[in-house]
Scaffold this motif. Structure first.
Motif, PDB file in Angstrom:
ATOM      1  N   GLY A  26     -32.578 129.657  62.448  1.00 35.42           N
ATOM      2  CA  GLY A  26     -34.007 129.988  62.451  1.00 35.42           C
ATOM      3  C   GLY A  26     -34.917 128.775  62.531  1.00 35.42           C
ATOM      4  O   GLY A  26     -36.129 128.905  62.666  1.00 35.42           O
ATOM      5  N   GLY A  27     -34.334 127.605  62.438  1.00 34.38           N
ATOM      6  CA  GLY A  27     -35.159 126.393  62.492  1.00 34.38           C
ATOM      7  C   GLY A  27     -34.627 125.334  61.561  1.00 34.38           C
ATOM      8  O   GLY A  27     -33.662 125.570  60.811  1.00 34.38           O
ATOM      9  N   LYS A  86     -36.649 144.556  62.096  1.00 33.38           N
ATOM     10  CA  LYS A  86     -36.498 145.797  62.859  1.00 33.38           C
ATOM     11  C   LYS A  86     -35.125 146.418  62.619  1.00 33.38           C
ATOM     12  O   LYS A  86     -34.937 147.616  62.696  1.00 33.38           O
ATOM     13  N   GLN A  87     -34.133 145.548  62.359  1.00 33.87           N
ATOM     14  CA  GLN A  87     -32.760 146.045  62.176  1.00 33.87           C
ATOM     15  C   GLN A  87     -32.405 146.232  60.710  1.00 33.87           C
ATOM     16  O   GLN A  87     -31.231 146.322  60.368  1.00 33.87           O
ATOM     17  N   GLY A  88     -33.412 146.232  59.832  1.00 32.79           N
ATOM     18  CA  GLY A  88     -33.145 146.430  58.417  1.00 32.79           C
ATOM     19  C   GLY A  88     -33.301 145.139  57.629  1.00 32.79           C
ATOM     20  O   GLY A  88     -33.984 144.210  58.057  1.00 32.79           O
ATOM     21  N   LEU A  89     -32.623 145.108  56.469  1.00 36.25           N
ATOM     22  CA  LEU A  89     -32.762 143.947  55.588  1.00 36.25           C
ATOM     23  C   LEU A  89     -32.201 142.693  56.255  1.00 36.25           C
ATOM     24  O   LEU A  89     -31.123 142.709  56.848  1.00 36.25           O
ATOM     25  N   MET A  90     -32.945 141.608  56.122  1.00 37.27           N
ATOM     26  CA  MET A  90     -32.483 140.309  56.600  1.00 37.27           C
ATOM     27  C   MET A  90     -32.643 139.334  55.446  1.00 37.27           C
ATOM     28  O   MET A  90     -33.564 139.456  54.630  1.00 37.27           O
ATOM     29  N   LEU A  91     -31.715 138.404  55.324  1.00 39.42           N
ATOM     30  CA  LEU A  91     -31.831 137.361  54.311  1.00 39.42           C
ATOM     31  C   LEU A  91     -32.109 136.037  55.009  1.00 39.42           C
ATOM     32  O   LEU A  91     -31.482 135.713  56.024  1.00 39.42           O
ATOM     33  N   VAL A  92     -33.043 135.293  54.453  1.00 42.28           N
ATOM     34  CA  VAL A  92     -33.366 133.965  54.973  1.00 42.28           C
ATOM     35  C   VAL A  92     -32.848 132.945  53.966  1.00 42.28           C
ATOM     36  O   VAL A  92     -33.329 132.878  52.830  1.00 42.28           O
ATOM     37  N   ALA A  93     -31.833 132.206  54.362  1.00 39.34           N
ATOM     38  CA  ALA A  93     -31.227 131.204  53.471  1.00 39.34           C
ATOM     39  C   ALA A  93     -31.616 129.810  53.951  1.00 39.34           C
ATOM     40  O   ALA A  93     -31.597 129.530  55.151  1.00 39.34           O
ATOM     41  N   VAL A 109     -33.288 120.309  56.155  1.00 42.59           N
ATOM     42  CA  VAL A 109     -33.287 121.655  55.572  1.00 42.59           C
ATOM     43  C   VAL A 109     -33.231 122.613  56.744  1.00 42.59           C
ATOM     44  O   VAL A 109     -34.108 122.590  57.612  1.00 42.59           O
ATOM     45  N   ARG A 110     -32.151 123.400  56.801  1.00 46.00           N
ATOM     46  CA  ARG A 110     -32.022 124.341  57.923  1.00 46.00           C
ATOM     47  C   ARG A 110     -32.202 125.760  57.418  1.00 46.00           C
ATOM     48  O   ARG A 110     -31.773 126.100  56.301  1.00 46.00           O
ATOM     49  N   THR A 111     -32.838 126.557  58.243  1.00 46.54           N
ATOM     50  CA  THR A 111     -33.075 127.956  57.914  1.00 46.54           C
ATOM     51  C   THR A 111     -32.063 128.805  58.675  1.00 46.54           C
ATOM     52  O   THR A 111     -31.925 128.672  59.890  1.00 46.54           O
ATOM     53  N   VAL A 112     -31.347 129.640  57.935  1.00 46.11           N
ATOM     54  CA  VAL A 112     -30.318 130.489  58.527  1.00 46.11           C
ATOM     55  C   VAL A 112     -30.703 131.943  58.277  1.00 46.11           C
ATOM     56  O   VAL A 112     -31.030 132.317  57.144  1.00 46.11           O
ATOM     57  N   LEU A 113     -30.683 132.736  59.338  1.00 51.91           N
ATOM     58  CA  LEU A 113     -31.029 134.156  59.230  1.00 51.91           C
ATOM     59  C   LEU A 113     -29.741 134.960  59.170  1.00 51.91           C
ATOM     60  O   LEU A 113     -28.857 134.805  60.022  1.00 51.91           O
ATOM     61  N   LEU A 114     -29.644 135.824  58.169  1.00 50.45           N
ATOM     62  CA  LEU A 114     -28.435 136.626  57.969  1.00 50.45           C
ATOM     63  C   LEU A 114     -28.799 138.090  58.087  1.00 50.45           C
ATOM     64  O   LEU A 114     -29.708 138.586  57.410  1.00 50.45           O
ATOM     65  N   ARG A 115     -28.071 138.783  58.975  1.00 45.99           N
ATOM     66  CA  ARG A 115     -28.327 140.219  59.163  1.00 45.99           C
ATOM     67  C   ARG A 115     -27.028 140.975  59.032  1.00 45.99           C
ATOM     68  O   ARG A 115     -25.951 140.458  59.283  1.00 45.99           O
TER      69      ARG A 115
END
Lengths: 149, 167
Positions: B105-106, B136-143, B161-167
């Protein structure tokens, strides 16, 4: 890009484009051991709701890094880069980067810090893919007269 | 399976736990390949004689090379790959081995020192926080993971610091 000589807040940097390709996205995955299927498996990318395989977020970062280091040259040094991926880009997309000087600050000794705002847009529709900011340490002689206190 | 409260709880248990990993010696071939893949022909990244003329011991890696490399080992066996192809055991502490889709995510990077081929690099990783977000696809976690890369003398090369999107 030319070496700057009169940097001021609001100065625009020359744009740079990167013509991505499936080959490039594959080679970047290979060089970084990025095994995510979304970068090489179109069927998987379609299943995830994308029209084709995606450019890696780190490859976007690499383009932004190159933009800064090409602009800065040997006399300057990229110290910071922050990026936020706003929209995807598929392999084959042409990505354009534009930069603007947001702030100029005094650095150590005869150096100055230039803060840049960067935007990477995709050529197919002009939408923003990545918003970024960077800081480059440059010779103070690059800064326009009266800009620094 | 998608992310749910169990995944979130597992990740939250990982917050603040520090992991250290020896990544190994940075080879000139690897950094040259990286620059070639990006399309960057700067001789500093390819030509050792040129790099030495500027005072470096060998070719230099492009600035975001270290965080750009996803895996520093020989690679996981196929039964340790997630459905999305990512390796279950590497570099995302707290993320379950199966059922979670991972996206970048960045990143925020601070480049402390140039990375010269031949440098032996280690990385310290810590999960800073986990934030739930509706998508849109439901719960997402931003780590958000913090990585600090150091050389064999313990000198910082880069921190991010990296942003990781978990779906």
């Amino acid at each position: 890009m030319t070496t700057p000589s009169d940097l001021r807040v609001g100065s625009a940097l020359a744009a740079q484009t990167n013509d991505t390709s499936i080959t490039q996205v594959f080679r970047y995955s290979a060089a970084t051991w990025n095994t995510h299927r979304i970068h090489y498996d179109k069927e998987y990318a379609l299943k995830e709701g994308y029209p084709d395989v995606l450019v890696q977020s780190h490859l976007h970062g690499a383009f932004l890094t190159k933009y800064c280091t090409d602009w800065a040259g040997r006399a300057a040094r990229l110290t910071d880069l922050s990026l936020r991926v706003r929209r995807f880009a598929v392999a084959g997309e042409t990505l354009s980067i534009a930069g603007t000087v947001r702030a100029v600050r005094a650095g150590e000794e005869r150096r100055a810090l230039v803060d840049l705002d960067l935007v990477e847009t995709r050529g197919s529709d002009g939408e923003t893919c990545v918003e970024a900011s960077a800081t480059v340490e440059v010779p103070r002689s690059w800064i326009g007269e009266g800009v620094l206190p | 399976m998608a992310v749910d409260d169990a995944v979130r709880t597992a990740l939250e248990r990982e917050v603040g736990v520090e992991h250290e990993e020896l990544l190994g010696e940075i080879s000139a071939t690897l950094t040259r390949r990286y620059a070639a893949a990006v399309g960057d022909s700067d001789p500093l990244y390819h030509d050792a004689a040129y790099a030495k003329s500027l005072g470096y011991a060998n070719v230099v890696a492009p600035a975001n090379f270290l965080p750009g490399v996803i895996c520093w080992s020989e690679g996981a066996p196929y039964d340790r790959l997630r459905e999305d192809g990512t390796e279950a055991d590497t570099h995302l502490p707290g993320v379950p081995a199966k059922g979670v889709r991972v996206m970048g995510g960045g990143e925020e990077m601070h480049f402390t020192r140039p990375v010269v081929a031949g440098t032996v690099v280690s990385r310290r990783t810590v999960l800073l926080d986990v934030t739930p977000r509706d998508s849109k696809q439901g719960l997402m976690l931003v780590a958000r993971y913090q990585d600090e890369y150091v050389d064999e003398r313990g000198q910082e090369l880069l921190r991010s610091v990296r942003t990781v999107l978990l779906r």
